[in-house]
Design an enzyme around this catalytic site. Structure first.
Site, PDB file in Angstrom:
ATOM      1  N   GLY A 112      94.979  49.089 -13.198  1.00 57.90           N
ATOM      2  CA  GLY A 112      95.191  50.417 -13.587  1.00 57.90           C
ATOM      3  C   GLY A 112      94.487  51.497 -12.769  1.00 57.90           C
TER       4      GLY A 112
ATOM      5  N   LYS B  59       0.850  -1.325  -0.058  1.00 52.39           N
ATOM      6  CA  LYS B  59       0.042   0.016  -0.162  1.00 52.39           C
ATOM      7  C   LYS B  59       0.900   1.136   0.049  1.00 52.39           C
ATOM      8  CE  LYS B  59      -3.787  -2.223   2.464  1.00 52.39           C
ATOM      9  NZ  LYS B  59      -4.796  -2.072   3.546  1.00 52.39           N
TER      10      LYS B  59
ATOM     11  N   GLY C 195      94.831  40.540 -16.522  1.00 47.77           N
ATOM     12  CA  GLY C 195      95.916  40.398 -17.786  1.00 47.77           C
ATOM     13  C   GLY C 195      95.464  39.492 -18.802  1.00 47.77           C
TER      14      GLY C 195
ATOM     15  N   ASP D 257      92.509  46.527  -9.078  1.00 49.88           N
ATOM     16  CA  ASP D 257      92.458  45.276  -8.322  1.00 49.88           C
ATOM     17  C   ASP D 257      93.124  45.174  -7.125  1.00 49.88           C
ATOM     18  OD1 ASP D 257      94.760  45.782  -9.428  1.00 49.88           O
ATOM     19  OD2 ASP D 257      94.759  44.249 -10.813  1.00 49.88           O
TER      20      ASP D 257
ATOM     21  N   ARG E 162      28.675  12.285 -12.885  1.00 53.05           N
ATOM     22  CA  ARG E 162      28.838  12.629 -11.473  1.00 53.05           C
ATOM     23  C   ARG E 162      29.683  11.473 -10.604  1.00 53.05           C
ATOM     24  NH1 ARG E 162      24.577  11.371  -6.424  1.00 53.05           N
ATOM     25  NH2 ARG E 162      25.899  12.192  -4.809  1.00 53.05           N
TER      26      ARG E 162
END
Length: 702
Positions: free
Chosen positions: A456, A239, A396, A497, A301
């Site tokens: 130099g 039912k 040099g 230098d 999904r």
């Protein structure tokens, strides 16, 4: 169709799959057995809907059977309490579980906003519940928005979280929710080996991951009810069914039956004997596989999940009767049962895992990130470690560029022959600096600027080489700062230098911390630098500390500067090479155990080698050179009165003893105690060039 009773041994996939869930990590088992709790573990199981209850119920039954180890609290929320979904909380009560708390958290509506509002409502209500129950651990299942609210609340309230079914992929927003819960959870029970690997890839701690299989499979694979026809008759003729169909308006169609809810045990029988299961529920791709029932998965999904061969996907809209075609292909078939998701023994593993949880361990979870290159840190110590300079040395013979760290470490060095012309030389400097700057990025070095050391006379204020030595041709009135700064977008410093050698000693060498000292650099030429009151002396025309051109003899040999009797004319590499060639031309250089290949030019090193092997003339030349240098040092001691003299360069170690002898013989007694040492720096010119950058760019005025 007839269902049988499936045991693990009778399941269908042969070969190595039979040991799928038996070969668990020995190391993990050892951790489980070693740890243990001295009191009962208070476990809160929160269930949101009938789908997650089918996975959680076997665990809840297992916990209930071991009251000496566990206290169980059950929290029910979500669609369990909604009439439209069958008020499925009643089946929890029918299973004889005490529901500690019911939370109505569903906001009515079919849109995304209702889902968000439901999460918010759950977040508002859960704190009071968790404060009251005070669980040691909360068990959360899956990827529903309700579960996200549960995990968020527990995590923020410092409650340990055990997540069931993490690491799986389904293909929709569920993935984002599931992985978010994974990041909040402290412990993980996964169902497949792929899911386990996903969790590890997500940097979860391997020791907190249990590969157990799906708890629902414990019941699926033990399903013994063969009286499925009575169940079918009950659900297809009741039912309740008629009432539902009338309400939905589909009762007039002979091919449809609709129900709100079927108890799990009966649902198993319906699924096991169905001609086909159709929809987009995870049940179709997971539980149904245990019976080999054909499945048609609609949409995307569940498209990312692992499936048995019983699943057929219909991904897009049904514009070409694809669903009907899929039904023709699938309906009534019988596929091998799949054990991807479990072997029927998940719950014992999960209970053992729960018992292994050590509540004394820190709650804050740690992520196991793979080895990666260290990120650039804003920590001050790290910044100081990575500050670096580009250093250029124009010698040099060679042109050298280096990346130099704040500690004076040469991280990387590049060397090329120094071109003879200005155009070639400036282009090569730019090219080498650009390459070095690019490499510095890969090495995580923060380049602060460029320092250039050159022979130099140099105007350091303008970054201009006023005029160079004869060794570096076409190098007069050269602006080095502008082209380098324009190309690299970095500040540029330039100096002689010899001065650079002194600055290197001040920052990295034996002059560190000294107020006054002098450096002599012995190489191809002779140079030097003077540090007075911690500062470098340049002089009014940038000619201070041209120590190589101190005159030590009125009738000495010619010097490259045009004068006579300079230190450089005696003690430089060029001077020694000149003397070596003379001896070699007169066949007076080579001694026993020594030879010079025909294609090799005779140089200062051959003279030194000959002296070491007992060549008296070579020894005399070196002694004269050392004496000339010593006289220059005496002049400096009498002029500047430094606290230390540092001999630098390749020839320094060969001169040191002679220089000290000259000081003892020639210097005033007031300066004879001044120490003379050999530099321990490998590349003073490069380090000095770098020190200009590192000193000026890290200097702060407070």
């Amino acid at each position: 169709m007839e269902i049988g009773v499936y045991s693990y041994q009778e399941l269908c996939f042969p070969g190595p799959h039979e040991l799928y869930f038996k070969n668990l990590s020995k190391r993990k088992n050892q951790v489980m057995e070693k740890n243990g709790n001295n009191r009962k573990l208070r476990v809160c199981v929160a269930t949101c809907n009938r789908a997650d209850y089918s996975k959680l119920a076997p665990i809840m039954f297992g916990i209930k059977t071991e009251p000496e180890f566990f206290d169980l609290d059950v929290v029910v929320l979500g669609s369990h309490l909604i009439d439209d979904y069958g008020n499925t909380y009643r089946m929890i009560e029918q299973d004889d579980f005490d529901i500690n708390t019911r939370l109505h958290t569903i906001v009515r509506g079919e849109d995304e906003a209702a889902m968000v509002e439901s999460v918010g409502l759950a977040l508002v209500k859960l704190p009071d519940v968790l404060n009251r129950l005070k669980p040691d651990i909360m068990i959360v299942h899956g990827d529903r928005f309700d579960a996200l609210a549960l995990a968020t609340s527990a995590a923020l309230m410092n409650i340990r979280i055990l997540h069931i079914e993490g690491g799986e992929v389904s293909g929709t927003i569920d993935d984002s929710i599931r992985h978010a819960i994974t990041k909040l959870a402290h412990y993980h029970v996964c169902c497949t080996r792929s899911a386990e690997q996903h969790l590890i890839s997500m940097c979860e701690d391997h020791d907190r991951i249990l590969l157990a299989g799906c708890p629902s499979y414990d019941k699926l694979l033990c399903a013994k009810n063969k009286d499925y026809m009575s169940i079918i008759r009950m659900w297809l003729g009741s039912k309740e069914m008629v009432r539902v169909m009338r309400k939905k308006g589909i009762e007039h169609h002979p091919n449809f039956r609709a129900v709100k809810h079927v108890p799990f045990e009966q649902f198993i029988q319906l699924v096991a004997h169905a001609g086909c299961v159709i929809g987009n529920s995870s049940c179709g791709v997971r539980e149904v596989g245990a019976f080999g029932t054909p499945v048609i998965n609609l949409g995307t999904r569940q498209i990312g999940r692992e499936t048995g061969e019983n699943v057929l996907h219909v991904r897009d809209a049904d514009t070409q009767d694809k669903i009907l075609q899929a039904l023709h292909l699938q309906f009534g078939k019988q596929y091998p049962c799949s054990k991807i998701y479990g072997d029927g023994n998940a719950v014992p593993r999960i209970l053992k895992f729960l018992k292994s949880i050590d509540l004394q361990e820190p709650l804050q979870k740690k992520f196991c990130f793979p080895p990666v290159k260290d990120n650039i840190s804003q920590d001050i110590d790290h910044i100081l470690e990575t500050l670096s300079a580009l250093a250029v040395d124009l010698g040099g013979t060679n042109l050298r560029v280096a990346i130099v760290s704040m500690k004076g470490e040469i991280v990387k060095k590049y060397t090329q022959f120094n071109p003879k012309t200005y155009e070639e030389r400036i282009n090569l400097i730019l090219q080498m600096c650009v390459e070095a700057a690019a490499e510095a990025v890969k090495l995580n070095c923060r380049i602060l600027g460029v320092g250039i050391s050159t022979g130099g006379r140099v105007n350091p204020r303008e970054g201009v080489v006023l005029h160079s030595t004869k060794l570096i041709q076409e190098w007069n009135s050269v602006d080095l700062r502008t082209p380098l700064s324009d190309t690299l977008h970095l500040p540029v410093w330039v100096d002689n230098d010899g001065n650079c050698a002194a600055m290197a000693e001040r920052k990295f060498g034996q002059g560190k911390g000294l107020e006054n000292f002098v450096t002599f650099i012995t190489g191809t030429g002779i140079g030097g630098g003077i540090i007075h009151q911690h500062e470098l002396i340049h002089g009014s025309s940038f000619c201070a500390a041209e120590l190589g051109h101190l005159v030590v003899s009125l009738d000495g040999p010619d010097c490259s500067c045009g004068s006579h009797g300079c230190i450089e004319a005696y003690a430089s590499g060029m001077a020694l090479q000149k003397e070596a060639k003379k001896l070699h031309d007169e066949d007076l250089l080579l001694v026993e155990g020594m030879s010079v290949p025909k294609d090799e030019a005779v140089g200062a090193l051959h003279l030194i080698q000959a002296a070491k092997l007992g060549n008296v003339k070579a020894q005399s030349i070196l002694r004269t050179a050392g004496t000339a240098l010593g006289l220059g040092v005496v002049n400096i001691l009498h002029t500047v009165n430094p606290s230390l003299v540092i001999l630098s360069g390749v020839l320094a170690s060969h001169y040191i003893h002679t220089v000290k002898d000259v000081i003892r013989q020639q210097a005033l007694s007031s300066v004879q105690d001044v120490d003379v040492v050999v530099s321990d720096l490998v590349d003073p010119a490069l380090l000095g060039a770098a020190s200009m950058v590192l000193d000026y760019t890290t200097r702060r005025v407070y």
